[in-house]
Scaffold this motif. Structure first.
Motif, PDB file in Angstrom:
ATOM      1  N   THR A  23       0.836  -1.205   0.000  1.00 31.90           N
ATOM      2  CA  THR A  23       0.000   0.000   0.000  1.00 31.90           C
ATOM      3  C   THR A  23       0.869   1.252   0.000  1.00 31.90           C
ATOM      4  O   THR A  23       0.541   2.241  -0.671  1.00 31.90           O
ATOM      5  CB  THR A  23      -0.947  -0.016   1.221  1.00 31.90           C
ATOM      6  OG1 THR A  23      -1.702  -1.230   1.177  1.00 31.90           O
ATOM      7  CG2 THR A  23      -1.903   1.160   1.200  1.00 31.90           C
ATOM      8  N   LYS A 190      -4.913  -1.352   3.586  1.00 36.82           N
ATOM      9  CA  LYS A 190      -5.291  -1.949   2.309  1.00 36.82           C
ATOM     10  C   LYS A 190      -5.575  -0.925   1.219  1.00 36.82           C
ATOM     11  O   LYS A 190      -5.695  -1.295   0.052  1.00 36.82           O
ATOM     12  CB  LYS A 190      -6.539  -2.822   2.501  1.00 36.82           C
ATOM     13  CG  LYS A 190      -6.338  -4.017   3.409  1.00 36.82           C
ATOM     14  CD  LYS A 190      -7.629  -4.814   3.518  1.00 36.82           C
ATOM     15  CE  LYS A 190      -7.460  -6.046   4.394  1.00 36.82           C
ATOM     16  NZ  LYS A 190      -8.717  -6.821   4.506  1.00 36.82           N
ATOM     17  N   ASN A 191      -5.720   0.346   1.588  1.00 32.12           N
ATOM     18  CA  ASN A 191      -6.212   1.331   0.634  1.00 32.12           C
ATOM     19  C   ASN A 191      -5.424   2.635   0.718  1.00 32.12           C
ATOM     20  O   ASN A 191      -5.616   3.425   1.653  1.00 32.12           O
ATOM     21  CB  ASN A 191      -7.702   1.588   0.894  1.00 32.12           C
ATOM     22  CG  ASN A 191      -8.337   2.488  -0.148  1.00 32.12           C
ATOM     23  OD1 ASN A 191      -7.667   2.953  -1.073  1.00 32.12           O
ATOM     24  ND2 ASN A 191      -9.624   2.734  -0.005  1.00 32.12           N
ATOM     25  N   ALA A 192      -4.558   2.879  -0.262  1.00 30.63           N
ATOM     26  CA  ALA A 192      -3.735   4.092  -0.281  1.00 30.63           C
ATOM     27  C   ALA A 192      -4.576   5.351  -0.466  1.00 30.63           C
ATOM     28  O   ALA A 192      -4.172   6.445  -0.061  1.00 30.63           O
ATOM     29  CB  ALA A 192      -2.694   3.993  -1.400  1.00 30.63           C
TER      30      ALA A 192
END
Length: 204
Positions: A23, A190-192
């Protein structure tokens, strides 16, 4: 656009940092050009020659299992059978600074992580770190001199002190410096996009 600096506060032997690596790489690619990303060592555990207590070994192994389950991160649990672990990450931190002197900061971070988490090697040991420097084609004599120097150790302690003066919540943490002020940045493993959107809000 106003130039800003994003600090990534980490430790090369922090398992959550290893889990966050994909990430972070995405975030680096997506960062606007006016934002510079700076890696900052946080120093998870000071120098120690004492064998890690079994309870702590069990706790860390449980942590690895949790990260693997949550993020799909790979870990080689053979590490705990073939090494005598020590709660000591400062040597690996110094290796990163010594490699940085030769333009290989990020390469050493990755090398330490892969050695520790995939190859079951112990980066608390100078012999392992020297082997990584050799694998990276660094000037080995310079690396050994730097990693053992009082100056580099002082540089590490200063960097750790700086990192801990920031609004961080352990490792990894993201901190944005804007107009002389430091702002904690939201981090999603999990999410940039979560971090990216928060950065844009802080810079608005």
């Amino acid at each position: 656009m106003t130039a800003a600096r994003l600090y990534y506060v980490h430790d090369p032997m922090c398992a959550w940092c290893w889990g966050y690596k994909p990430t972070l790489e995405t975030l680096e690619r997506l960062l606007p050009s006016h934002i510079s990303l700076v890696y900052l060592l946080g120093g998870l555990a000071a120098d120690s020659d004492i064998a890690m207590p079994e309870e702590m070994q069990a706790f860390i192994q449980h942590n690895w299992q949790k990260i693997a389950s949550m993020l799909g991160t790979q870990f080689n649990f053979d590490f705990w059978q073939i090494n005598q672990p020590r709660r000591s990450t400062y040597p690996a931190n110094r290796a990163v600074l010594a490699a940085k002197q030769q333009g290989a900061e990020k390469a050493m971070i990755v090398a330490v992580q892969q050695a520790y988490y995939l190859e079951a090697k112990n980066p608390s040991n100078l012999s392992v770190l020297s082997g990584l420097a050799e694998d990276l084609d660094l000037d080995l004599e310079k690396f050994k001199a730097d990693i053992g120097s009082a100056k580099l150790n002082a540089d590490l302690l200063n960097e750790i002190q700086f990192a801990r003066s920031m609004p961080i919540q352990g490792f990894p943490s993201l901190v944005l410096k804007k107009d002389g002020h430091y702002h904690s940045v939201a981090l999603d493993y999990k999410n940039a996009q979560v971090s990216l959107e928060h950065i844009h809000q802080l810079l608005a």
